[in-house]
Motif scaffolding. Structure first.
Motif, short mmCIF file in Angstrom:
data_model
loop_
_atom_site.label_atom_id
_atom_site.label_comp_id
_atom_site.label_asym_id
_atom_site.label_seq_id
_atom_site.Cartn_x
_atom_site.Cartn_y
_atom_site.Cartn_z
N GLY B 128 0.83 -1.21 0.00
CA GLY B 128 0.00 0.00 0.00
C GLY B 128 0.86 1.25 0.00
N SER B 129 0.34 2.31 -0.62
CA SER B 129 1.18 3.49 -0.83
C SER B 129 1.56 4.18 0.48
CB SER B 129 0.49 4.48 -1.78
OG SER B 129 -0.76 4.83 -1.26
N PHE B 130 0.66 4.20 1.47
CA PHE B 130 1.02 4.85 2.74
C PHE B 130 2.12 4.04 3.45
CE2 PHE B 130 0.32 5.32 7.39
CZ PHE B 130 0.84 6.61 7.49
N ALA B 131 1.97 2.72 3.40
CA ALA B 131 3.00 1.87 4.03
C ALA B 131 4.35 2.03 3.32
CB ALA B 131 2.56 0.40 4.00
N HIS B 132 4.29 2.12 2.00
CA HIS B 132 5.55 2.31 1.27
C HIS B 132 6.21 3.63 1.65
CE1 HIS B 132 4.90 -1.24 -0.94
NE2 HIS B 132 4.06 -0.77 -1.86
N ALA B 133 5.35 4.65 1.82
CA ALA B 133 5.89 5.96 2.18
C ALA B 133 6.46 5.95 3.59
CB ALA B 133 4.80 7.02 2.04
N ALA B 134 5.78 5.25 4.48
CA ALA B 134 6.20 5.26 5.89
C ALA B 134 7.44 4.40 6.13
CB ALA B 134 5.05 4.75 6.76
N PHE B 135 7.49 3.24 5.44
CA PHE B 135 8.62 2.33 5.66
C PHE B 135 9.55 2.39 4.44
CE2 PHE B 135 4.98 0.60 8.01
CZ PHE B 135 5.51 0.62 9.29
N THR B 136 10.41 3.37 4.47
CA THR B 136 11.37 3.54 3.35
C THR B 136 12.41 2.42 3.43
OG1 THR B 136 12.80 4.90 4.69
CG2 THR B 136 11.12 6.05 3.39
N ASP B 137 13.19 2.30 2.39
CA ASP B 137 14.25 1.29 2.39
C ASP B 137 15.18 1.50 3.59
OD1 ASP B 137 13.26 0.24 0.06
OD2 ASP B 137 14.65 1.33 -1.24
N TYR B 138 15.46 2.77 3.83
CA TYR B 138 16.34 3.08 4.96
C TYR B 138 15.65 2.71 6.27
CZ TYR B 138 18.74 5.81 8.51
OH TYR B 138 19.37 6.18 9.64
N GLY B 139 14.36 3.07 6.37
CA GLY B 139 13.61 2.76 7.57
C GLY B 139 13.57 1.26 7.82
N GLN B 140 13.37 0.48 6.75
CA GLN B 140 13.34 -0.98 6.90
C GLN B 140 14.69 -1.50 7.38
OE1 GLN B 140 11.79 -2.93 3.37
NE2 GLN B 140 10.33 -1.27 3.06
N GLU B 141 15.75 -0.89 6.86
CA GLU B 141 17.10 -1.28 7.27
C GLU B 141 17.28 -1.06 8.77
OE1 GLU B 141 19.20 -2.47 4.98
OE2 GLU B 141 20.97 -2.72 6.24
N VAL B 142 16.77 0.08 9.22
CA VAL B 142 16.86 0.40 10.65
C VAL B 142 16.11 -0.66 11.46
CG1 VAL B 142 16.14 2.08 12.41
CG2 VAL B 142 17.15 2.87 10.25
N MET B 143 14.94 -1.04 10.97
CA MET B 143 14.14 -2.03 11.69
C MET B 143 14.86 -3.37 11.78
SD MET B 143 10.39 -1.24 10.14
CE MET B 143 9.38 -2.09 11.29
N TYR B 144 15.43 -3.83 10.63
CA TYR B 144 16.15 -5.12 10.64
C TYR B 144 17.21 -5.11 11.72
CZ TYR B 144 14.58 -5.25 5.75
OH TYR B 144 13.86 -5.19 4.61
N ASN B 145 17.96 -4.01 11.72
CA ASN B 145 19.07 -3.94 12.68
C ASN B 145 18.58 -4.04 14.11
OD1 ASN B 145 21.14 -3.72 10.80
ND2 ASN B 145 20.75 -1.55 10.51
N ASN B 146 17.41 -3.52 14.34
CA ASN B 146 16.88 -3.57 15.71
C ASN B 146 16.35 -4.94 16.09
OD1 ASN B 146 17.56 -0.96 16.25
ND2 ASN B 146 15.53 -0.10 15.85
N PHE B 147 15.54 -5.53 15.21
CA PHE B 147 14.93 -6.80 15.64
C PHE B 147 15.82 -8.03 15.40
CE2 PHE B 147 12.46 -6.34 11.48
CZ PHE B 147 13.02 -7.43 10.82
N LEU B 148 16.75 -7.93 14.45
CA LEU B 148 17.56 -9.12 14.15
C LEU B 148 18.46 -9.51 15.33
CD1 LEU B 148 18.63 -8.84 10.40
CD2 LEU B 148 17.06 -10.46 11.46
N ASP B 149 18.92 -8.50 16.06
CA ASP B 149 19.76 -8.80 17.23
C ASP B 149 19.02 -9.70 18.21
OD1 ASP B 149 21.68 -7.24 16.23
OD2 ASP B 149 21.38 -5.52 17.56
N ASP B 150 17.77 -9.34 18.45
CA ASP B 150 16.97 -10.13 19.41
C ASP B 150 16.68 -11.52 18.87
OD1 ASP B 150 16.52 -8.21 21.52
OD2 ASP B 150 15.37 -7.07 20.05
N PHE B 151 16.29 -11.59 17.60
CA PHE B 151 15.96 -12.91 17.03
C PHE B 151 17.18 -13.82 16.98
CE2 PHE B 151 12.36 -10.74 14.48
CZ PHE B 151 11.49 -10.86 15.57
N SER B 152 18.33 -13.23 16.73
CA SER B 152 19.56 -14.04 16.70
C SER B 152 19.81 -14.69 18.04
CB SER B 152 20.76 -13.17 16.34
OG SER B 152 20.55 -12.58 15.09
#
Lengths: 381, 298
Positions: B128-152
């Motif tokens: 969806g266009s609002f989700a795409h606008a809110a979660f930019t590639d950079y934003g998604q990168e930031v999210m991965y870095n945050n949750f991947l530590d915990d999942f690991s």
């Protein structure tokens, strides 16, 4: 003993004649009369036959003398002992022959294969008909069409547009020698029978979601057939660099004429010194490669084709002997010799040119730097 | 028994027709029903959470989703292969998103984090266009870095909580009009402290340092090819390898021309349309499927 060398002289004024490629006739340098090769042949037939006979006789005599020398080596009683004097004129002297110029009587020291030359003293074109007697007589000749001035102009044209050519090469180098040579060639006829198997593929690509799906159809493709060749030329002179003689091809065989020494005056000519057996491999290789390529070219409509089996059988045919016209130009630059060859019939010029290292690396940097900047900017976008 | 059969058939048809008629007559009721279906945001089919943890996460995700009108979903499965035949976790996440009817509004805006436990795969997708606008590639990168530590470290609850909290902050910034992108949070934003540790993306100096060596090699290779072609033109004396000039006219005579089909092979490769945020660049990369996102291992 008769003369072994013939000078073709103008029947009108006795001045030397030379073959003028631009008009296709023999021309008198003095009175500018022109004669066809047939006309001159008729005039000089008797003289040529005498020269040929003298040449053959001398060969026999030379053989006999050599035999005698071997038998009577050393001094006999009462004779001066000259056995310590060397009969050897140095390396390669056994490959030299001495003729007398019929015009001025000067000695012409030529290589044993020389068939046409010019006298270094009087400048008269001289032909040694004996080099073409009997089985040695060429079947064909292609007369010169390109003259010396055209050949020189072509060399200058050859320099143009060569960015990597050192500037000083064009300015400083001078033509050291230019000579028109009838080069002996063997012309091979034959047929190649090829049977080639290829593995060929056609691939269809379609998109399925985020995937690119490729479907490849595989085929075994067989092509078999024959290809006939006519007159594949291979130079029969060890003095001529093979790559130069190959590169000036093709000759237009439409101009092939029955051989006559009347086409030789004014040019140099050598008889062959590489026999058919030593040249045939080059013709075989070219015929086999061509037959293979003809089979390969007929495999169409595939995206890939890889040869998996190749059988090529050569049926060798007739071999003819021809004299083909070549201008050889040599230049010298910074102590190095540069050789150029021009097809004396078509004017095709070949020859390796020096490369300026400065220009090479300058060009490399000149392309690399701006291209790196552009690509970097694109990557940063 | 025979006499009851028409009655049973009639009841069955009526039971199917009545709800359709009700939804057709009352659109709000249909919307409400959809909302009811969308009220689950956390699907724990891998048994990662305790009941208490699950309830907290569900409540949190629902709150963020309702507030932003953009669904924040988490699905944990044992093996994503059970949900997609496409063969990769990213497509499985997209299939699940559609299958479960995720998303808010006409454009079905939403974000989904999928964990597949067998091979420890994850996929994060937005739609969806609002989700795409809110979660930019950079934003998604930031999210991965945050949750991947915990999942690991197998900290499932902490990881999902990070994911929901990050989603909330990014959606909030998007609602404020400045989604989190390479330039970082807007100046004076309450989220400045959260994202100050990822300044690398806008450091164009480093991008240049990276870009020049990457560009130099192909540029030098191309230049060398050009120079060698010119150098080759300086040498014209070459041995001939063929004799096409001497082929007797029309003498190429084929006796066999045979093309035999032997077999067919198939292959496929993933089209690389999503390559994550480009250094120095911003925005969101949306694939042809309408999703943006990326996948990997945790």
């Amino acid at each position: 003993m008769g003369e072994k060398v013939t000078n073709y002289q103008c029947p009108n004024c006795t001045a030397p004649l030379h073959f003028d490629g631009t008009i296709g006739k023999l021309k008198c340098d003095f009175c500018e009369s022109t004669f066809t090769a047939e006309e001159i042949e008729a005039v000089y037939k008797a003289q040529e036959e005498a020269a040929e006979k003298a040449f053959v006789e001398e060969e026999w005599e030379a053989e006999e003398e050599e035999q005698e020398l071997k038998e009577n080596i050393g001094a006999e009683d009462g004779d001066w002992d000259d056995s310590s004097m060397t009969q050897d004129w140095g390396e390669g002297s056994e490959k030299l022959r001495v003729y007398n110029c019929p015009s001025c009587g000067a000695e012409l020291i030529c290589e044993e294969t020389t068939a046409a030359t010019s006298c270094p003293y009087c400048g008269n074109p001289s032909v040694v008909p004996g080099q073409f007697h009997g089985a040695l007589k060429p079947d064909y000749v292609i007369p010169f069409k390109v003259d010396k001035e055209q050949a020189v102009a072509m060399l200058k044209e050859h320099y143009k547009g060569k960015f990597l050519l050192p500037k000083s090469f064009t300015n400083e180098n001078h033509i050291q020698e230019i000579k028109g040579v009838y080069v002996p060639f063997w012309l091979f006829d034959g047929k190649a029978d090829a049977d080639v198997m290829f593995h060929a593929t056609r691939t269809f690509v379609r998109r399925q979601g985020d995937y690119e799906v490729s479907t490849t159809h595989h085929y075994n493709v067989r092509r078999a057939g024959t290809v006939a060749f006519e007159k594949i030329p291979v130079d029969a002179s060890s003095k001529m660099p093979d790559e130069y003689m190959d590169a000036i091809e093709p000759f237009d065989y439409g101009d092939l004429k029955e051989f006559s020494t009347a086409y030789l005056p004014g040019f140099f000519a050598d008889k062959y010194d590489v026999v058919v057996a030593d040249c045939s491999k080059r013709a075989d290789d070219r015929a086999a490669e061509t037959a293979y390529r003809a089979m390969e070219d007929s495999v169409k409509g595939y995206m890939t084709k890889i040869c998996i089996n190749k059988d090529i059988l050569l049926k060798r045919g007739e071999v003819k002997y021809a004299m083909l016209p070549v201008w050889l130009l040599s230049t010298r630059w910074k102590g190095q010799n540069f050789l150029f060859a021009v097809n004396g019939q078509t004017g095709k010029m070949v020859g390796d040119l020096p490369v300026s290292n400065g220009k090479f690396w300058g060009l490399f940097a000149g392309i690399t730097i701006p291209l790196t900047i552009v690509l970097s900017l694109l990557l940063m976008l | 028994m025979k006499n009851y059969k028409p009655i049973l058939m009639l009841l069955l048809i009526l039971s199917l027709m009545i709800p359709s008629a009700v939804f057709a007559a009352c659109p709000e009721a249909a919307t409400d029903s959809t909302m009811e279906e969308q009220e689950i945001y956390i699907y724990d089919q891998a048994g990662l959470f305790t009941n208490e943890q699950y309830m907290k996460l569900q409540e949190q995700a629902m709150s963020v989703s309702n507030y932003s009108q953009c669904g924040v979903y988490f699905v944990a499965v044992n093996d994503y292969w059970e949900y997609s035949l496409a063969g990769d976790v990213l497509t499985a996440a997209e299939d699940i998103y559609h299958e479960y009817g995720f998303g808010y509004g006409e454009e079905r805006d939403g974000i989904l984090l999928l964990l597949s436990m067998v091979d420890r795969d994850y996929a994060l997708v937005t739609y969806g266009s609002f989700a795409h606008a809110a979660f930019t590639d950079y934003g998604q990168e930031v999210m991965y870095n945050n949750f991947l530590d915990d999942f690991s470290d197998n900290h499932w609850y902490g990881g999902v909580l990070d994911y929901i909290m990050d989603s909330e902050r990014m959606l909030d910034m998007a609602l404020e009009g400045t989604p989190l992108d390479v330039q970082g949070p807007p100046e004076g934003s309450i989220y400045e402290d959260y994202y100050e540790s990822y300044p690398d993306y806008e450091d164009s100096g480093e991008s240049l340092v990276m870009a020049v060596p990457m560009a130099l090699l192909p540029a030098a290779a191309l230049s060398l090819v050009i120079c060698l072609v010119l150098k080759r033109q300086m040498k014209t004396a070459r041995i001939q390898t063929n004799a096409f000039e001497y082929v007797v006219g029309n003498s190429v005579d084929f006796r066999v021309k045979q093309d035999i089909f032997t077999h067919v092979t198939h292959s496929r490769r993933k089209i690389n349309t999503s390559s994550g945020p480009k250094p120095g660049g911003g925005g969101t990369t949306v694939r042809s499927s309408g999703f943006s996102g990326r996948s990997g291992k945790f």
